[in-house]
Design an enzyme around this catalytic site. Structure first.
Site, PDB file in Angstrom:
ATOM      1  N   ARG A  41     -34.779 -18.170  47.652  1.00  0.00           N
ATOM      2  CA  ARG A  41     -33.559 -18.478  48.660  1.00  0.00           C
ATOM      3  C   ARG A  41     -32.560 -19.879  48.930  1.00  0.00           C
ATOM      4  O   ARG A  41     -31.119 -19.334  49.013  1.00  0.00           O
ATOM      5  CB  ARG A  41     -34.359 -18.827  49.986  1.00  0.00           C
ATOM      6  CG  ARG A  41     -35.030 -17.393  50.826  1.00  0.00           C
ATOM      7  CD  ARG A  41     -36.032 -17.922  51.913  1.00  0.00           C
ATOM      8  NE  ARG A  41     -37.544 -17.807  51.923  1.00  0.00           N
ATOM      9  CZ  ARG A  41     -37.783 -18.245  52.393  1.00  0.00           C
ATOM     10  NH1 ARG A  41     -37.151 -18.336  53.333  1.00  0.00           N
ATOM     11  NH2 ARG A  41     -39.431 -18.657  51.937  1.00  0.00           N
ATOM     12  N   GLY A  42     -32.524 -20.790  47.855  1.00  0.00           N
ATOM     13  CA  GLY A  42     -32.452 -21.968  47.586  1.00  0.00           C
ATOM     14  C   GLY A  42     -30.571 -21.788  47.513  1.00  0.00           C
ATOM     15  O   GLY A  42     -29.782 -22.430  47.669  1.00  0.00           O
ATOM     16  N   GLU A  74     -28.620 -20.751  39.861  1.00  0.00           N
ATOM     17  CA  GLU A  74     -29.619 -21.339  40.931  1.00  0.00           C
ATOM     18  C   GLU A  74     -29.403 -22.395  41.070  1.00  0.00           C
ATOM     19  O   GLU A  74     -27.980 -23.082  41.361  1.00  0.00           O
ATOM     20  CB  GLU A  74     -31.142 -21.579  39.285  1.00  0.00           C
ATOM     21  CG  GLU A  74     -32.199 -22.717  39.593  1.00  0.00           C
ATOM     22  CD  GLU A  74     -33.088 -21.680  40.393  1.00  0.00           C
ATOM     23  OE1 GLU A  74     -32.257 -21.411  41.443  1.00  0.00           O
ATOM     24  OE2 GLU A  74     -34.353 -21.543  40.318  1.00  0.00           O
ATOM     25  N   ASP A  75     -30.500 -23.079  42.672  1.00  0.00           N
ATOM     26  CA  ASP A  75     -29.724 -23.840  43.147  1.00  0.00           C
ATOM     27  C   ASP A  75     -29.984 -25.462  42.265  1.00  0.00           C
ATOM     28  O   ASP A  75     -29.692 -26.144  42.183  1.00  0.00           O
ATOM     29  CB  ASP A  75     -30.626 -24.169  44.671  1.00  0.00           C
ATOM     30  CG  ASP A  75     -31.905 -23.824  44.802  1.00  0.00           C
ATOM     31  OD1 ASP A  75     -32.684 -23.430  42.921  1.00  0.00           O
ATOM     32  OD2 ASP A  75     -32.687 -24.293  45.521  1.00  0.00           O
ATOM     33  N   ASP A 130     -35.552 -28.250  37.795  1.00  0.00           N
ATOM     34  CA  ASP A 130     -36.759 -29.155  38.165  1.00  0.00           C
ATOM     35  C   ASP A 130     -37.244 -29.072  36.803  1.00  0.00           C
ATOM     36  O   ASP A 130     -36.521 -29.873  35.888  1.00  0.00           O
ATOM     37  CB  ASP A 130     -36.824 -29.175  39.284  1.00  0.00           C
ATOM     38  CG  ASP A 130     -37.839 -30.263  39.644  1.00  0.00           C
ATOM     39  OD1 ASP A 130     -37.555 -31.376  39.135  1.00  0.00           O
ATOM     40  OD2 ASP A 130     -38.859 -30.302  40.385  1.00  0.00           O
ATOM     41  N   LYS A 179     -32.395 -31.866  37.744  1.00  0.00           N
ATOM     42  CA  LYS A 179     -32.985 -32.903  37.192  1.00  0.00           C
ATOM     43  C   LYS A 179     -33.636 -32.869  36.091  1.00  0.00           C
ATOM     44  O   LYS A 179     -34.572 -32.724  35.869  1.00  0.00           O
ATOM     45  CB  LYS A 179     -34.206 -32.915  38.411  1.00  0.00           C
ATOM     46  CG  LYS A 179     -33.485 -33.275  39.865  1.00  0.00           C
ATOM     47  CD  LYS A 179     -35.433 -33.460  40.864  1.00  0.00           C
ATOM     48  CE  LYS A 179     -35.116 -32.821  41.830  1.00  0.00           C
ATOM     49  NZ  LYS A 179     -36.476 -32.467  42.773  1.00  0.00           N
ATOM     50  N   PHE A 203     -35.943 -35.583  46.040  1.00  0.00           N
ATOM     51  CA  PHE A 203     -35.901 -34.326  46.652  1.00  0.00           C
ATOM     52  C   PHE A 203     -34.949 -34.878  47.194  1.00  0.00           C
ATOM     53  O   PHE A 203     -34.429 -35.444  48.235  1.00  0.00           O
ATOM     54  CB  PHE A 203     -37.028 -34.722  47.390  1.00  0.00           C
ATOM     55  CG  PHE A 203     -37.505 -32.778  47.521  1.00  0.00           C
ATOM     56  CD1 PHE A 203     -38.459 -33.193  46.517  1.00  0.00           C
ATOM     57  CD2 PHE A 203     -37.809 -33.404  48.587  1.00  0.00           C
ATOM     58  CE1 PHE A 203     -38.641 -31.290  46.862  1.00  0.00           C
ATOM     59  CE2 PHE A 203     -37.619 -31.508  49.234  1.00  0.00           C
ATOM     60  CZ  PHE A 203     -38.623 -30.442  48.218  1.00  0.00           C
ATOM     61  N   VAL A 204     -34.483 -33.524  47.218  1.00  0.00           N
ATOM     62  CA  VAL A 204     -33.496 -32.981  47.730  1.00  0.00           C
ATOM     63  C   VAL A 204     -33.164 -31.743  48.857  1.00  0.00           C
ATOM     64  O   VAL A 204     -33.733 -30.839  48.622  1.00  0.00           O
ATOM     65  CB  VAL A 204     -31.859 -32.666  46.933  1.00  0.00           C
ATOM     66  CG1 VAL A 204     -31.352 -34.247  45.965  1.00  0.00           C
ATOM     67  CG2 VAL A 204     -32.274 -31.854  45.708  1.00  0.00           C
ATOM     68  N   ASP A 246     -34.103 -26.095  50.387  1.00  0.00           N
ATOM     69  CA  ASP A 246     -34.999 -26.769  51.603  1.00  0.00           C
ATOM     70  C   ASP A 246     -36.307 -27.397  51.162  1.00  0.00           C
ATOM     71  O   ASP A 246     -36.492 -28.252  50.283  1.00  0.00           O
ATOM     72  CB  ASP A 246     -35.323 -25.439  52.241  1.00  0.00           C
ATOM     73  CG  ASP A 246     -36.669 -24.916  51.325  1.00  0.00           C
ATOM     74  OD1 ASP A 246     -36.388 -24.569  50.442  1.00  0.00           O
ATOM     75  OD2 ASP A 246     -38.111 -25.169  51.599  1.00  0.00           O
ATOM     76  N   ARG A 270     -32.090 -25.928  54.978  1.00  0.00           N
ATOM     77  CA  ARG A 270     -30.547 -24.854  53.878  1.00  0.00           C
ATOM     78  C   ARG A 270     -29.157 -25.384  54.642  1.00  0.00           C
ATOM     79  O   ARG A 270     -28.793 -24.906  54.545  1.00  0.00           O
ATOM     80  CB  ARG A 270     -31.258 -24.254  53.915  1.00  0.00           C
ATOM     81  CG  ARG A 270     -32.639 -23.805  53.045  1.00  0.00           C
ATOM     82  CD  ARG A 270     -32.939 -22.707  53.176  1.00  0.00           C
ATOM     83  NE  ARG A 270     -34.099 -21.701  52.803  1.00  0.00           N
ATOM     84  CZ  ARG A 270     -35.129 -21.482  51.509  1.00  0.00           C
ATOM     85  NH1 ARG A 270     -34.012 -22.348  50.435  1.00  0.00           N
ATOM     86  NH2 ARG A 270     -36.544 -21.625  51.493  1.00  0.00           N
TER      87      ARG A 270
HETATM   88  P1  IMP Z   1     -38.252 -25.230  38.785  1.00  0.00           P
HETATM   89  O1  IMP Z   1     -39.136 -23.719  38.441  1.00  0.00           O
HETATM   90  O2  IMP Z   1     -39.513 -27.057  38.429  1.00  0.00           O
HETATM   91  O3  IMP Z   1     -37.322 -26.362  37.963  1.00  0.00           O
HETATM   92  O4  IMP Z   1     -38.058 -25.347  40.170  1.00  0.00           O
HETATM   93  C1  IMP Z   1     -37.236 -24.548  40.560  1.00  0.00           C
HETATM   94  C2  IMP Z   1     -36.645 -24.916  42.161  1.00  0.00           C
HETATM   95  O5  IMP Z   1     -37.640 -25.658  42.516  1.00  0.00           O
HETATM   96  C3  IMP Z   1     -35.598 -24.662  42.620  1.00  0.00           C
HETATM   97  O6  IMP Z   1     -35.324 -23.866  42.783  1.00  0.00           O
HETATM   98  C4  IMP Z   1     -36.023 -25.376  44.086  1.00  0.00           C
HETATM   99  O7  IMP Z   1     -35.979 -24.197  44.984  1.00  0.00           O
HETATM  100  C5  IMP Z   1     -37.362 -25.812  43.595  1.00  0.00           C
HETATM  101  N1  IMP Z   1     -36.628 -27.707  44.129  1.00  0.00           N
HETATM  102  C6  IMP Z   1     -36.727 -28.002  42.827  1.00  0.00           C
HETATM  103  N2  IMP Z   1     -37.047 -28.952  43.680  1.00  0.00           N
HETATM  104  C7  IMP Z   1     -35.971 -29.967  44.388  1.00  0.00           C
HETATM  105  C8  IMP Z   1     -35.809 -29.708  45.427  1.00  0.00           C
HETATM  106  O8  IMP Z   1     -35.421 -31.372  44.845  1.00  0.00           O
HETATM  107  N3  IMP Z   1     -35.912 -30.170  46.428  1.00  0.00           N
HETATM  108  C9  IMP Z   1     -35.817 -29.116  46.875  1.00  0.00           C
HETATM  109  N4  IMP Z   1     -36.313 -27.980  46.353  1.00  0.00           N
HETATM  110  C10 IMP Z   1     -36.312 -27.768  45.297  1.00  0.00           C
HETATM  111 MG    MG Z   2     -35.293 -21.902  43.632  1.00  0.00          MG
END
Ligand code: IMP
Ligand code: MG
Length: 180
Positions: free
Chosen positions: A45-46, A101-102, A105, A133, A154-155, A161, A167
């Protein structure tokens, strides 16, 4: 989930986000200048706020679609497991696709989603992430277009969210836990 007390410190203002999205849109328009109708895929949803602002800046014919993958539970810990909860409506074989993508990470979500979509043989597939990140990356991957690189914090806000809260904030803020 329950939330220990926290405050949100602004990290990126609504104005800075808007300015950056204008620049990203100009780059993306160049990339897809020859495309009939670009399929813009928001990851739920981000990305819902980001995709809404981005497509309104794009002077291109676009189709908007959504895909939901889950990598996080309801907290701040990343899990390596990625599940597809909602697939696309669009058929993307032979078409140009932009995944929105939001935040990237660990990279697992975007890695998994791009592998899935590439298996459908689009003509071209590019990715844009509002936030990156890099400190937490576990998969060797970088979005093609990045709004802002941020430190390992953590943002929340602008679609992102913390346990389904925050959000709706118009800016990106960092979560700071307080005592009590
Ligand atoms: P990844 O698979 O670890 O790259 O995670 C990506 C997803 O994790 C993002 O689309 C976010 O939904 C969530 N996420 C990663 N970092 C944060 C954060 O700092 N705050 C909130 N959601 C996060
Ligand atoms: Mg996401």
């Amino acid at each position: 989930m329950s939330h220990p007390p926290y405050v949100i410190d602004q990290m990126i203002s609504a104005k800075s986000i808007a300015a950056r999205i204008e620049d990203l849109a100009r780059e993306i328009e160049t990339e897809f200048a020859a495309t009939d109708k670009l399929v813009v895929v928001g990851l739920l949803r981000g990305s819902f706020v980001f995709i809404a602002d981005l497509v309104r800046e794009l002077r291109l014919p676009v189709e908007v679609d959504f895909l939901e993958a889950s990598s996080y539970g309801d907290g701040t810990q990343s899990s390596r497991e990625v599940r597809i909860l909602k697939d696309l409506r669009a058929t993307i074989g032979g078409r140009d696709v932009l995944v929105v993508e939001d935040i990237v990470d660990t990279g697992h979500t975007l890695h998994h989603v791009t592998a899935l979509l590439n298996s459908r043989e689009p003509a071209k597939l590019k990715t844009v992430a509002l936030l990156d990140k890099p400190a937490r990356r576990e998969v060797d991957l970088r979005a093609d277009y990045i709004g802002f690189e941020i430190p390992d914090e953590f943002v929340v806000g602008y679609g992102i969210d913390y346990g389904q809260r925050d959000r709706n904030l118009p800016f990106i803020g960092k979560v700071r836990f307080t005592d009590g």
